[in-house]
Design an enzyme around this catalytic site. Sequence first.
Site, PDB file in Angstrom:
ATOM      1  N   ASN A  48     -24.037  45.159  36.961  1.00  0.00           N
ATOM      2  CA  ASN A  48     -23.128  46.297  37.100  1.00  0.00           C
ATOM      3  C   ASN A  48     -21.781  46.117  36.405  1.00  0.00           C
ATOM      4  O   ASN A  48     -21.212  47.077  35.900  1.00  0.00           O
ATOM      5  CB  ASN A  48     -22.891  46.570  38.594  1.00  0.00           C
ATOM      6  CG  ASN A  48     -21.692  47.465  38.833  1.00  0.00           C
ATOM      7  OD1 ASN A  48     -21.775  48.685  38.698  1.00  0.00           O
ATOM      8  ND2 ASN A  48     -20.552  46.859  39.188  1.00  0.00           N
ATOM      9  N   THR A  69     -19.088  40.917  27.395  1.00  0.00           N
ATOM     10  CA  THR A  69     -19.087  41.109  28.848  1.00  0.00           C
ATOM     11  C   THR A  69     -20.217  42.013  29.310  1.00  0.00           C
ATOM     12  O   THR A  69     -20.958  41.682  30.244  1.00  0.00           O
ATOM     13  CB  THR A  69     -17.741  41.711  29.293  1.00  0.00           C
ATOM     14  OG1 THR A  69     -16.674  40.871  28.855  1.00  0.00           O
ATOM     15  CG2 THR A  69     -17.686  41.846  30.807  1.00  0.00           C
ATOM     16  N   LEU A  97     -18.156  37.198  33.415  1.00  0.00           N
ATOM     17  CA  LEU A  97     -19.218  37.504  32.461  1.00  0.00           C
ATOM     18  C   LEU A  97     -18.779  37.395  31.004  1.00  0.00           C
ATOM     19  O   LEU A  97     -19.618  37.485  30.105  1.00  0.00           O
ATOM     20  CB  LEU A  97     -19.784  38.896  32.738  1.00  0.00           C
ATOM     21  CG  LEU A  97     -20.726  38.935  33.943  1.00  0.00           C
ATOM     22  CD1 LEU A  97     -20.802  40.331  34.528  1.00  0.00           C
ATOM     23  CD2 LEU A  97     -22.108  38.433  33.562  1.00  0.00           C
ATOM     24  N   ALA A 109     -18.712  43.280  41.908  1.00  0.00           N
ATOM     25  CA  ALA A 109     -18.843  43.879  43.241  1.00  0.00           C
ATOM     26  C   ALA A 109     -17.548  43.919  44.041  1.00  0.00           C
ATOM     27  O   ALA A 109     -17.572  44.256  45.221  1.00  0.00           O
ATOM     28  CB  ALA A 109     -19.909  43.127  44.036  1.00  0.00           C
ATOM     29  N   SER A 150     -14.891  45.885  43.363  1.00  0.00           N
ATOM     30  CA  SER A 150     -14.236  47.193  43.336  1.00  0.00           C
ATOM     31  C   SER A 150     -15.181  48.249  42.778  1.00  0.00           C
ATOM     32  O   SER A 150     -16.265  47.934  42.270  1.00  0.00           O
ATOM     33  CB  SER A 150     -12.966  47.142  42.470  1.00  0.00           C
ATOM     34  OG  SER A 150     -13.296  46.865  41.116  1.00  0.00           O
ATOM     35  N   TYR A 181     -13.355  48.448  13.956  1.00  0.00           N
ATOM     36  CA  TYR A 181     -13.527  48.564  15.406  1.00  0.00           C
ATOM     37  C   TYR A 181     -13.048  49.901  15.945  1.00  0.00           C
ATOM     38  O   TYR A 181     -11.956  50.372  15.623  1.00  0.00           O
ATOM     39  CB  TYR A 181     -12.753  47.432  16.089  1.00  0.00           C
ATOM     40  CG  TYR A 181     -12.858  47.412  17.603  1.00  0.00           C
ATOM     41  CD1 TYR A 181     -13.990  46.906  18.228  1.00  0.00           C
ATOM     42  CD2 TYR A 181     -11.803  47.885  18.400  1.00  0.00           C
ATOM     43  CE1 TYR A 181     -14.093  46.858  19.609  1.00  0.00           C
ATOM     44  CE2 TYR A 181     -11.893  47.847  19.793  1.00  0.00           C
ATOM     45  CZ  TYR A 181     -13.043  47.328  20.385  1.00  0.00           C
ATOM     46  OH  TYR A 181     -13.139  47.292  21.757  1.00  0.00           O
ATOM     47  N   ILE A 225     -17.817  51.152  41.860  1.00  0.00           N
ATOM     48  CA  ILE A 225     -19.203  51.374  42.265  1.00  0.00           C
ATOM     49  C   ILE A 225     -19.924  50.072  42.578  1.00  0.00           C
ATOM     50  O   ILE A 225     -20.908  50.070  43.318  1.00  0.00           O
ATOM     51  CB  ILE A 225     -19.990  52.191  41.216  1.00  0.00           C
ATOM     52  CG1 ILE A 225     -20.091  51.448  39.881  1.00  0.00           C
ATOM     53  CG2 ILE A 225     -19.383  53.569  41.029  1.00  0.00           C
ATOM     54  CD1 ILE A 225     -21.027  52.132  38.894  1.00  0.00           C
ATOM     55  N   GLY A 226     -19.415  48.952  42.060  1.00  0.00           N
ATOM     56  CA  GLY A 226     -20.009  47.658  42.404  1.00  0.00           C
ATOM     57  C   GLY A 226     -19.801  47.331  43.871  1.00  0.00           C
ATOM     58  O   GLY A 226     -20.727  46.891  44.561  1.00  0.00           O
TER      59      GLY A 226
END
Length: 324
Positions: free
Chosen positions: A115, A136, A89, A37, A39, A192, A41-42
């Site tokens: 988010n 994450t 996270l 939260a 930065s 990967y 859209i969070g």
Amino acid sequence: MWLFSRKGASGFSATSTAEQVTEGIDGSGFTAIVTGASSGIGAETARVLALRGVHVIMAVRSLSAGHQAKQAIIKEIPNAKVDAMELDLSSMTSIRKFASNFNSLGFPLNVLVNNAGVMATPFMLSKDNIELQFATNHVGHFLLTNLMLETMKKTSHETSQEGRIVNVSSRRHKFSYPEGIRFDRINDQSGYNSLSAYGQSKLANVLHANELARRLKEEKVVITANSLHPGAIATNLFRHHSFVNVFVLVNSGLVAALGRHVMKNVQQGAATTCYVALHPDVKGITGKYYDDSNLAETSSQANDQDLAKKLWDFTHNLIHQCKV
């Protein structure tokens, strides 16, 4: 963004902003956690929820950035109830510490917005030795959700209010690896692909929400779980890929040379999250996927119930192994 402005059944479109989709909604008495939260859209999600009266816990990796975002909200909305708490996270230790600290405060919890995320990073492992995007974007939110569930259940029971869990996924979930989730190759560096790995983590977000919705419904708990695509947005999530200025992932694939003309701004990008988190029209709806503040279709893999159950068990075991 004007190219995709047709309104859907909800009355909203790709150009609708978070303030517009929550206009007239009173969130007073609600408490929400919004990860990532500080930065993008969070931060906008946190701001608009606070604007609607919600007590917002900004779960942020950097407390200094979180406090700056908090002060920006309070400067605009002096009576906003906003707190910043540290949460990384990519670290299960940090997640458990956050959950313990939050629960010790005795706050209720009505809404959990998962988010935060990283996108298309070079191959690297998390602090728990899990591929970073999967760790994450999915595993961290899976663990956080599990640690918050009892508080959400208690809040829902005591207030007779529906709880809501919102997983911010991406349309990119349709472009995971061919097998969907690489259960036996999560940490395979040789195979990967940064964008496929991102798609895998976003597919996991949808599968997680769907399986959680099924389990909560089975328990007859009044908590919903849904996932969504916020849209293509020019935020620092794209910092590992400069192509975003020329190519944008939209609908079935790559749209060339449209660049920012098809991209949402942050106010539009947070709209679907805020809509699913607060709007009364979403009441009772669970296990669904939203795009542009309207119900939308997922990939066939995202609708695979067996895959969702397998992912649930796999993630649970992964967390258990890291705890031992």
